[in-house]
Write a protein that holds these residues in place. Sequence first.
Motif, PDB file in Angstrom:
ATOM      1  N   ILE A  80      44.983  40.376  15.352  1.00  0.00           N
ATOM      2  CA  ILE A  80      45.699  39.235  14.787  1.00  0.00           C
ATOM      3  C   ILE A  80      47.025  39.091  15.513  1.00  0.00           C
ATOM      4  O   ILE A  80      47.826  40.026  15.565  1.00  0.00           O
ATOM      5  CB  ILE A  80      45.956  39.440  13.278  1.00  0.00           C
ATOM      6  N   PHE A  81      47.255  37.912  16.064  1.00  0.00           N
ATOM      7  CA  PHE A  81      48.523  37.619  16.730  1.00  0.00           C
ATOM      8  C   PHE A  81      49.474  37.067  15.685  1.00  0.00           C
ATOM      9  O   PHE A  81      49.184  36.050  15.046  1.00  0.00           O
ATOM     10  CB  PHE A  81      48.294  36.631  17.875  1.00  0.00           C
ATOM     11  N   THR A  84      54.847  37.667  11.737  1.00  0.00           N
ATOM     12  CA  THR A  84      55.282  37.877  10.352  1.00  0.00           C
ATOM     13  C   THR A  84      54.575  39.014   9.624  1.00  0.00           C
ATOM     14  O   THR A  84      55.152  39.598   8.714  1.00  0.00           O
ATOM     15  CB  THR A  84      55.100  36.581   9.536  1.00  0.00           C
ATOM     16  N   LEU A  85      53.331  39.328   9.963  1.00  0.00           N
ATOM     17  CA  LEU A  85      52.636  40.426   9.286  1.00  0.00           C
ATOM     18  C   LEU A  85      53.143  41.759   9.825  1.00  0.00           C
ATOM     19  O   LEU A  85      53.388  41.902  11.025  1.00  0.00           O
ATOM     20  CB  LEU A  85      51.125  40.344   9.509  1.00  0.00           C
ATOM     21  N   ASP A  86      53.267  42.741   8.933  1.00  0.00           N
ATOM     22  CA  ASP A  86      53.706  44.065   9.352  1.00  0.00           C
ATOM     23  C   ASP A  86      52.584  45.086   9.348  1.00  0.00           C
ATOM     24  O   ASP A  86      52.627  46.058  10.080  1.00  0.00           O
ATOM     25  CB  ASP A  86      54.850  44.556   8.455  1.00  0.00           C
ATOM     26  N   ASN A  87      51.599  44.882   8.498  1.00  0.00           N
ATOM     27  CA  ASN A  87      50.466  45.802   8.414  1.00  0.00           C
ATOM     28  C   ASN A  87      49.177  45.001   8.299  1.00  0.00           C
ATOM     29  O   ASN A  87      49.111  44.063   7.504  1.00  0.00           O
ATOM     30  CB  ASN A  87      50.583  46.703   7.177  1.00  0.00           C
ATOM     31  N   LEU A  95      47.332  44.467  14.856  1.00  0.00           N
ATOM     32  CA  LEU A  95      48.283  43.373  15.015  1.00  0.00           C
ATOM     33  C   LEU A  95      48.806  43.349  16.444  1.00  0.00           C
ATOM     34  O   LEU A  95      49.069  44.401  17.032  1.00  0.00           O
ATOM     35  CB  LEU A  95      49.462  43.530  14.056  1.00  0.00           C
ATOM     36  N   ALA A  96      48.955  42.158  16.995  1.00  0.00           N
ATOM     37  CA  ALA A  96      49.606  41.960  18.289  1.00  0.00           C
ATOM     38  C   ALA A  96      50.872  41.174  17.998  1.00  0.00           C
ATOM     39  O   ALA A  96      50.810  40.026  17.547  1.00  0.00           O
ATOM     40  CB  ALA A  96      48.696  41.203  19.241  1.00  0.00           C
ATOM     41  N   LYS A  97      52.020  41.784  18.222  1.00  0.00           N
ATOM     42  CA  LYS A  97      53.282  41.165  17.839  1.00  0.00           C
ATOM     43  C   LYS A  97      54.172  40.813  19.034  1.00  0.00           C
ATOM     44  O   LYS A  97      55.224  40.230  18.878  1.00  0.00           O
ATOM     45  CB  LYS A  97      54.033  42.087  16.884  1.00  0.00           C
ATOM     46  N   GLY A  98      53.706  41.154  20.227  1.00  0.00           N
ATOM     47  CA  GLY A  98      54.512  40.915  21.420  1.00  0.00           C
ATOM     48  C   GLY A  98      54.248  39.556  22.040  1.00  0.00           C
ATOM     49  O   GLY A  98      53.647  38.667  21.427  1.00  0.00           O
ATOM     50  N   VAL A 104      47.481  39.535  25.486  1.00  0.00           N
ATOM     51  CA  VAL A 104      46.112  39.172  25.866  1.00  0.00           C
ATOM     52  C   VAL A 104      45.716  39.893  27.149  1.00  0.00           C
ATOM     53  O   VAL A 104      44.597  40.407  27.262  1.00  0.00           O
ATOM     54  CB  VAL A 104      45.948  37.644  26.009  1.00  0.00           C
ATOM     55  N   LYS A 105      46.615  39.963  28.107  1.00  0.00           N
ATOM     56  CA  LYS A 105      46.298  40.670  29.358  1.00  0.00           C
ATOM     57  C   LYS A 105      46.026  42.151  29.107  1.00  0.00           C
ATOM     58  O   LYS A 105      45.136  42.739  29.729  1.00  0.00           O
ATOM     59  CB  LYS A 105      47.417  40.480  30.373  1.00  0.00           C
ATOM     60  N   LYS A 106      46.756  42.766  28.172  1.00  0.00           N
ATOM     61  CA  LYS A 106      46.485  44.165  27.808  1.00  0.00           C
ATOM     62  C   LYS A 106      45.061  44.310  27.275  1.00  0.00           C
ATOM     63  O   LYS A 106      44.344  45.232  27.642  1.00  0.00           O
ATOM     64  CB  LYS A 106      47.476  44.655  26.740  1.00  0.00           C
ATOM     65  N   LEU A 107      44.683  43.382  26.390  1.00  0.00           N
ATOM     66  CA  LEU A 107      43.330  43.432  25.828  1.00  0.00           C
ATOM     67  C   LEU A 107      42.273  43.225  26.908  1.00  0.00           C
ATOM     68  O   LEU A 107      41.243  43.903  26.924  1.00  0.00           O
ATOM     69  CB  LEU A 107      43.174  42.371  24.735  1.00  0.00           C
ATOM     70  N   LYS A 108      42.525  42.288  27.814  1.00  0.00           N
ATOM     71  CA  LYS A 108      41.558  42.010  28.876  1.00  0.00           C
ATOM     72  C   LYS A 108      41.386  43.199  29.816  1.00  0.00           C
ATOM     73  O   LYS A 108      40.323  43.367  30.405  1.00  0.00           O
ATOM     74  CB  LYS A 108      41.984  40.776  29.683  1.00  0.00           C
TER      75      LYS A 108
END
Length: 181
Positions: A80-81, A84-87, A95-98, A104-108
């Motif tokens: 989840i990008f 606002t969510l913390d957990n 969670l992806a907060k950056g 996305v490139k990290k995931l790819k």
Amino acid sequence: MQVSLDGFNSSGPNDEQTWVTWAWDEIKNYVLALLDTSDTIIIGRKLAVDYIPYWQNILTKPDDQMYEAAKRIVSAKKVIFTKTLDNPEWGNTELAKGNLTDEVKKLKNQTGKDIIVYGGSSFVSALVKEGLIDEFHFFYNPVALGKGVPIFDQIENFQQLKLKKSITYDCGIVLLHYDLK
């Protein structure tokens, strides 16, 4: 992605899709095969809060026509990008907060199957703008909305696509599968 003939993927303030042609029996095999090519789902926070619980609920109903899709979606890793969510409230969820592009490139770059995107509209538009979607699967519905949310409204230059496949369904849906050129 479900799309109207005039290029909108949602209508209304909450991305309502009541206009979508309900033809699960016709498109089911394509959707399930597409889910089988992926092991990770990325999703925006706004959609995630309803999307993930919906599929978890369907998984408790083996007689539901969406059960096979629910098995695949619930078992997939979901990212989840969010700002606002913390957990993550749900299992198999991160969670992806950056920065969107960096995340996305990290995931790819991770090993595994494909990554599939299940929106919502503004999230997909941001991915399109950054050129982060490699292929598109559009289910064009036989309806014109006149207004709504297009997914290409954030791009600054045209993006060429290459048609890989098209399928016409009896219900009037036309599937167009494109690669980013």
